[in-house]
Write a protein that holds these residues in place. Structure first.
Motif, mmCIF file in Angstrom:
data_model
loop_
_atom_site.group_PDB
_atom_site.id
_atom_site.type_symbol
_atom_site.label_atom_id
_atom_site.label_comp_id
_atom_site.label_asym_id
_atom_site.label_seq_id
_atom_site.Cartn_x
_atom_site.Cartn_y
_atom_site.Cartn_z
ATOM 1 N N MET A 76 1.762 62.342 60.510
ATOM 2 C CA MET A 76 3.197 62.062 60.477
ATOM 3 C C MET A 76 3.807 62.531 59.157
ATOM 4 O O MET A 76 4.928 63.035 59.131
ATOM 5 N N GLY A 77 3.058 62.392 58.051
ATOM 6 C CA GLY A 77 3.539 62.872 56.759
ATOM 7 C C GLY A 77 3.754 64.372 56.759
ATOM 8 O O GLY A 77 4.754 64.879 56.243
ATOM 9 N N ARG A 78 2.812 65.091 57.345
ATOM 10 C CA ARG A 78 2.941 66.553 57.439
ATOM 11 C C ARG A 78 4.133 66.940 58.299
ATOM 12 O O ARG A 78 4.891 67.854 57.964
ATOM 13 N N ILE A 79 4.308 66.257 59.413
ATOM 14 C CA ILE A 79 5.439 66.551 60.301
ATOM 15 C C ILE A 79 6.748 66.346 59.557
ATOM 16 O O ILE A 79 7.661 67.170 59.636
ATOM 17 N N GLU A 80 6.865 65.259 58.825
ATOM 18 C CA GLU A 80 8.088 64.984 58.071
ATOM 19 C C GLU A 80 8.327 66.040 56.998
ATOM 20 O O GLU A 80 9.466 66.441 56.764
ATOM 21 N N MET A 81 7.255 66.494 56.325
ATOM 22 C CA MET A 81 7.401 67.549 55.323
ATOM 23 C C MET A 81 7.961 68.823 55.959
ATOM 24 O O MET A 81 8.871 69.451 55.422
ATOM 25 N N ILE A 82 7.423 69.185 57.107
ATOM 26 C CA ILE A 82 7.859 70.400 57.795
ATOM 27 C C ILE A 82 9.297 70.257 58.261
ATOM 28 O O ILE A 82 10.116 71.157 58.089
ATOM 29 N N ARG A 83 9.639 69.101 58.834
ATOM 30 C CA ARG A 83 11.008 68.865 59.309
ATOM 31 C C ARG A 83 12.015 68.923 58.172
ATOM 32 O O ARG A 83 13.141 69.362 58.366
ATOM 33 N N SER A 84 11.620 68.456 56.997
ATOM 34 C CA SER A 84 12.552 68.437 55.868
ATOM 35 C C SER A 84 12.645 69.790 55.176
ATOM 36 O O SER A 84 13.383 69.954 54.220
ATOM 37 N N GLY A 85 11.881 70.776 55.662
ATOM 38 C CA GLY A 85 11.981 72.124 55.132
ATOM 39 C C GLY A 85 11.033 72.433 53.997
ATOM 40 O O GLY A 85 11.092 73.512 53.425
ATOM 41 N N HIS A 86 10.152 71.508 53.647
ATOM 42 C CA HIS A 86 9.175 71.766 52.595
ATOM 43 C C HIS A 86 8.067 72.665 53.128
ATOM 44 O O HIS A 86 7.691 72.576 54.291
ATOM 45 N N THR A 87 7.550 73.509 52.275
ATOM 46 C CA THR A 87 6.397 74.308 52.666
ATOM 47 C C THR A 87 5.156 73.455 52.512
ATOM 48 O O THR A 87 5.036 72.657 51.590
ATOM 49 N N VAL A 88 4.268 73.606 53.443
ATOM 50 C CA VAL A 88 3.036 72.817 53.441
ATOM 51 C C VAL A 88 1.902 73.727 53.002
ATOM 52 O O VAL A 88 1.645 74.747 53.635
ATOM 53 N N PRO A 89 1.219 73.371 51.903
ATOM 54 C CA PRO A 89 0.103 74.203 51.447
ATOM 55 C C PRO A 89 -1.023 74.241 52.475
ATOM 56 O O PRO A 89 -1.126 73.358 53.325
ATOM 57 N N GLU A 90 -1.845 75.261 52.372
ATOM 58 C CA GLU A 90 -2.966 75.420 53.287
ATOM 59 C C GLU A 90 -3.959 74.268 53.185
ATOM 60 O O GLU A 90 -4.527 73.840 54.163
ATOM 61 N N HIS A 91 -4.175 73.754 51.982
ATOM 62 C CA HIS A 91 -5.121 72.643 51.812
ATOM 63 C C HIS A 91 -4.464 71.336 52.235
ATOM 64 O O HIS A 91 -3.255 71.259 52.380
ATOM 65 N N ASP A 92 -5.250 70.326 52.430
ATOM 66 C CA ASP A 92 -4.754 69.033 52.886
ATOM 67 C C ASP A 92 -3.984 68.352 51.758
ATOM 68 O O ASP A 92 -4.576 67.886 50.803
ATOM 69 N N VAL A 93 -2.668 68.278 51.907
ATOM 70 C CA VAL A 93 -1.828 67.707 50.864
ATOM 71 C C VAL A 93 -1.954 66.190 50.778
ATOM 72 O O VAL A 93 -1.541 65.587 49.800
ATOM 73 N N THR A 94 -2.533 65.591 51.790
ATOM 74 C CA THR A 94 -2.627 64.133 51.786
ATOM 75 C C THR A 94 -3.980 63.649 51.309
ATOM 76 O O THR A 94 -4.187 62.458 51.158
ATOM 77 N N ALA A 95 -4.914 64.558 51.078
ATOM 78 C CA ALA A 95 -6.252 64.158 50.634
ATOM 79 C C ALA A 95 -6.188 63.704 49.185
ATOM 80 O O ALA A 95 -5.447 64.252 48.377
ATOM 81 N N THR A 96 -6.973 62.710 48.867
ATOM 82 C CA THR A 96 -7.035 62.251 47.496
ATOM 83 C C THR A 96 -8.005 63.143 46.733
ATOM 84 O O THR A 96 -9.025 63.573 47.268
ATOM 85 N N PRO A 97 -7.695 63.458 45.468
ATOM 86 C CA PRO A 97 -8.579 64.328 44.704
ATOM 87 C C PRO A 97 -9.949 63.654 44.522
ATOM 88 O O PRO A 97 -10.032 62.445 44.327
ATOM 89 N N GLN A 98 -10.987 64.463 44.603
ATOM 90 C CA GLN A 98 -12.335 63.937 44.421
ATOM 91 C C GLN A 98 -12.627 63.797 42.930
ATOM 92 O O GLN A 98 -12.242 64.647 42.139
ATOM 93 N N GLU A 99 -13.275 62.704 42.585
ATOM 94 C CA GLU A 99 -13.627 62.479 41.185
ATOM 95 C C GLU A 99 -14.837 63.329 40.829
ATOM 96 O O GLU A 99 -15.748 63.500 41.601
ATOM 97 N N SER A 100 -14.811 63.885 39.615
ATOM 98 C CA SER A 100 -15.920 64.730 39.164
ATOM 99 C C SER A 100 -16.864 63.953 38.306
ATOM 100 O O SER A 100 -16.539 63.063 37.633
#
Length: 100
Positions: A76-100
């Protein structure tokens, strides 16, 4: 998409919220607006029928597994981003960064 005719509820509003209508996730008054629009607008009615058929097919083919809440929120977050005209990066924008 539009039939070119003026309607009380614009075609773009109908199509933007079509899945909410299909899933009955809107108030009854809004559902009534959609039903009235479909009576007046054959292109939107056709799109509704197509999306309804796809939804039924997916339900039949994919079983009755419940969708995890976090997955639904991400989609649903991705759909809203697209509807609002934002470009969606190829990688998963909703994923949390992995700790190193």
């Amino acid at each position: 998409m539009s039939c070119g005719e003026p309607h009380e509820t614009d075609c773009s509003e109908i199509l933007d919220h079509l899945y909410e209508f299909l899933d009955r996730e809107m108030p009854d008054a809004d559902c009534t607006k959609f039903e009235v629009h479909f009576e007046e607008c054959s292109p939107c009615l056709e799109k509704y029928g197509l999306e309804q058929a796809v939804k039924k097919l997916v339900k039949r083919c994919c079983g009755h597994d419940d969708v995890p809440t976090d997955l639904r929120a991400k989609v649903m977050g991705r759909i809203e981003m697209i509807r609002s005209g934002h470009t969606v990066p190829e990688h998963d924008v909703t994923a949390t960064p992995q700790e190193s």
